[in-house]
Design a protein around this motif. Sequence first.
Motif, mmCIF file in Angstrom:
data_model
loop_
_atom_site.group_PDB
_atom_site.id
_atom_site.type_symbol
_atom_site.label_atom_id
_atom_site.label_comp_id
_atom_site.label_asym_id
_atom_site.label_seq_id
_atom_site.Cartn_x
_atom_site.Cartn_y
_atom_site.Cartn_z
ATOM 1 N N PRO A 206 0.858 -1.300 -0.164
ATOM 2 C CA PRO A 206 0.310 0.045 0.140
ATOM 3 C C PRO A 206 0.868 1.229 -0.038
ATOM 4 O O PRO A 206 1.637 1.369 0.833
ATOM 5 C CB PRO A 206 -0.769 -0.081 1.308
ATOM 6 N N PRO A 207 0.594 2.174 -0.928
ATOM 7 C CA PRO A 207 1.792 3.273 -1.048
ATOM 8 C C PRO A 207 1.348 4.207 -0.082
ATOM 9 O O PRO A 207 0.186 4.473 0.494
ATOM 10 C CB PRO A 207 1.170 4.019 -2.565
ATOM 11 N N ALA A 208 2.607 4.959 0.456
ATOM 12 C CA ALA A 208 2.422 5.841 1.640
ATOM 13 C C ALA A 208 2.050 7.300 0.974
ATOM 14 O O ALA A 208 1.306 8.325 1.742
ATOM 15 C CB ALA A 208 3.548 6.191 2.284
ATOM 16 N N THR A 209 2.391 7.463 -0.358
ATOM 17 C CA THR A 209 2.143 9.041 -0.816
ATOM 18 C C THR A 209 1.488 8.700 -2.239
ATOM 19 O O THR A 209 1.445 7.702 -2.962
ATOM 20 C CB THR A 209 3.449 9.882 -1.289
ATOM 21 N N TRP A 210 0.889 10.069 -2.858
ATOM 22 C CA TRP A 210 0.196 9.729 -4.116
ATOM 23 C C TRP A 210 1.206 9.703 -5.136
ATOM 24 O O TRP A 210 0.786 9.023 -6.210
ATOM 25 C CB TRP A 210 -0.591 11.003 -4.447
ATOM 26 N N PHE A 213 1.610 6.156 -5.312
ATOM 27 C CA PHE A 213 0.325 5.638 -5.705
ATOM 28 C C PHE A 213 0.586 5.491 -7.274
ATOM 29 O O PHE A 213 0.057 4.456 -7.954
ATOM 30 C CB PHE A 213 -0.587 6.259 -5.066
ATOM 31 N N ALA A 214 0.699 6.783 -7.761
ATOM 32 C CA ALA A 214 0.643 6.975 -9.334
ATOM 33 C C ALA A 214 1.791 5.737 -9.970
ATOM 34 O O ALA A 214 1.429 5.204 -11.006
ATOM 35 C CB ALA A 214 1.082 8.213 -9.622
ATOM 36 N N VAL A 218 0.792 2.566 -12.577
ATOM 37 C CA VAL A 218 1.686 2.418 -13.758
ATOM 38 C C VAL A 218 2.026 1.011 -13.743
ATOM 39 O O VAL A 218 2.056 -0.098 -14.631
ATOM 40 C CB VAL A 218 2.531 3.493 -13.907
ATOM 41 N N THR A 219 2.665 0.511 -12.664
ATOM 42 C CA THR A 219 3.640 -0.620 -12.626
ATOM 43 C C THR A 219 2.587 -1.879 -12.476
ATOM 44 O O THR A 219 2.855 -2.801 -13.623
ATOM 45 C CB THR A 219 4.039 -0.792 -11.251
ATOM 46 N N LEU A 229 -5.107 -0.664 -10.870
ATOM 47 C CA LEU A 229 -4.655 -0.668 -9.386
ATOM 48 C C LEU A 229 -5.896 -0.237 -8.576
ATOM 49 O O LEU A 229 -6.687 -0.837 -7.759
ATOM 50 C CB LEU A 229 -3.772 0.442 -8.830
ATOM 51 N N ILE A 230 -6.748 0.829 -9.230
ATOM 52 C CA ILE A 230 -7.914 1.269 -8.697
ATOM 53 C C ILE A 230 -8.757 1.808 -9.888
ATOM 54 O O ILE A 230 -8.377 1.883 -10.986
ATOM 55 C CB ILE A 230 -7.926 2.326 -7.682
#
Lengths: 478, 317
Positions: A206-210, A213-214, A218-219, A229-230
Amino acid sequence: MLSRGSSPRRTNRFAATGIAGVAAVTLLAACSSSGGSSSSGGGGTTSAPASSAATGGSASASPTGTPVLAGGNCSSSSAHITFWAWVPGMSRAVNEFNSTHPDVCVTLQDPGAGTGEYVPLNNALKAGTGAPDVAEVEFDLLPSYEIQKYLVDLVPYGANKYKSLFAPWAWSQVSQGNAVYAMPSDFGPMGFYYNQQTLAKYKITPPATWDEFAADAVTLHNQNPKAYLINFPANDPQWLMDMMAQAGAWPFQYTGGANLTINWTGPAQQKFAAYWQKLLDEHAVSAIADLSPQESTELDTGTLGGAIYSAWAPSYFAPNVKHSVGQWRAAALPQWTAGAKVGTDWGGSTYPVFSQSKHPAQAAEFSEWLTATDQSWSIVKTPPSSLFPTYLPTLQSSSFKALTYPISGTSQPNQVFSAGALSIPLTTWPPFMTQVLTQGATTFGAVVNGKQTLMQAFTAFQQQETAYAKSQGFNVTT
Amino acid sequence: MSETALRPSAPAVTPPSTPGKRRRRSAYARRQGRAGLAFVTPFMIIFTLIMIAPLGYAVYQSLYTTKLIGGTSFSGFANYSTVLQSGDFWDGVIRVIIFGGIQIPVMLAIAFFFATIFDLGVARWGPLFRAVYFIPFAVPIVVSSVMWGFLLDPAYGPFNHLMNAIGFHNFNWLSGNLMIPSIIIIAIWEWTGYNCIILYTALKSVPRDVIEAAILDDTPLWRIIVRIKLPMVRPAIIMLVFINTIGAMQLFIEPTILNNYQAGVVTNTWTPVIDIYSTAISNGQYQLGAAMAVVLAVIIVAISVASLGFRGRRREQ
């Protein structure tokens, strides 16, 4: 999915139109099967704890033709309070209140979720007669009732003494100036709700920053072009605005009166729009209707790795989960600034007293009991109501935080959502939110289709909202 | 094939009396008149209360404007001017005209085809099939729209699987370009059976001696159908065009429900009635909504009068 139209937490109003129709069909069937069981006097039977529309007894005595779910057998000496709400299982709390308050008798009716309730409520308020004493009203719509002077200020009835018992965001939502226009009940702090196994498959945590997250979005999409992802539900203005609140890009300022600030085109708003537009351009997020059958299925089958959902997600999403039971986890929202802890809210309800009420003191007493007592919360936090509390004693209790749900296995999602509940930026809604939501669904819908960028849609929406607000007589500033 | 005497266009009951000008009416006729009045009055009272009065009230309301700040004031034709200048409203009007312009002829052609088959009696189990074709009409439109929504669902609907299987990838029945065609399919499914029954009844009433004469003249079957039966059921077809046009102009439920399956296609002004609904209910502009409803009613009346004029002209020939 459509049968979830009676969700207590939030309603997609445009969709609710259709859902209400389906519900009406169901209701008609329920009515016809219990037809002829009309009772005299107050109408209806004292319903069993697990009451539903079908067991609600006769509707004949109620002015709206809506089944009575609780109360109804009032003695003539007690103050009669009519109460509208669509949260399932609310009759349990009403029965508990009636049995402990012999001088007050609350009758519960369920006219339907969202629009199902608001349309008859608005009509009754406009007509000057027929409105309930207390009704469920979502946070974002309270200012729409305040501006028309339909609500009773609860301060004279002691509302302020409960202030410290509530999450700060929730209390700010129900207050305007020195007045308190409703008692807050449940809300929906947001988080990143994800399928642990799907993310593990793509080696994503789970990403901590946006920014992270971005990159993760992409990954994941690069590894599997069919998966995301979402989902980015641009067509849902409520979701969009709640995410803007977290980004410090809240587009409205309204504190009563004729002055209104509308700002969809400032630097913060455009930065927010550009962030998501980039992900849309890269096809790193999908863009389908949220809370739709398609979204549920894609979440369940792993096409979507997760969702930016709110605390009510587990109970909203769970009925549609077949394959991924036990795999769902909650994480705090990614942050715009590393190390920050900013949350946001999606949905939630309040219980105002209407100025038509002949017993405002007793109505306020009921609203305060329903929202600000351990007694009530011990009932409404449990299924089928499953309300997520703005009431701090319950919100911060270890037993509430430790609750588990079949869909999320042994994990405790409330730990995450409770933490997010206390860091929600304060927001104010314009006093015409139904217009904002319907127009927004159309304007931002064009983004889902790729006909417009999010930045263009924000600019268009700025003009549309300014024009509407001016036509309603507001002084608009940006 | 024996109920040839029934003709839908013939008046079922002749008026009891046709009093001539200035002629003294008999006591009998006056009693009859009073009785007629007594029969008609209850209907007229209810009709006035639930139809005429609200209509008048809507027109009255449409001349006012209520603002959240500033309250209600008389605004004359300002609401009408807003409607007439609203591009979104007229886009919606054009959209439903396109919808009706395709849906109604196609549906009537299908309905006439099946009605003819039933009328010829060549199909076994005719009454059974008539009932089967009629069933969609008995399904509430909300329910059939939900059902079609799942069938046409962009990701998991069987119809999209079908298109994928035959080579159309990323096909979406509910996309911006296909939403109207999809709703046309749904509307045809819903309404063909009903139209078929009306046409079947009309075909049944074509006098048998006319057909027999044609058969004796060795007229081919297709000529009997196209040149004799079709013209003789023209009044029924015109009535169906009329009813279906009014229905098409009020398109609301199907797009509203399908909006739950595909985001961003059906806007809040997609059809005139959706526009009226979102203006009145979502935006709280009841008076503007009333003005829009009056304008839509005028459009529908204009189309109806035009179609009745067409009917009258054809009759004279």
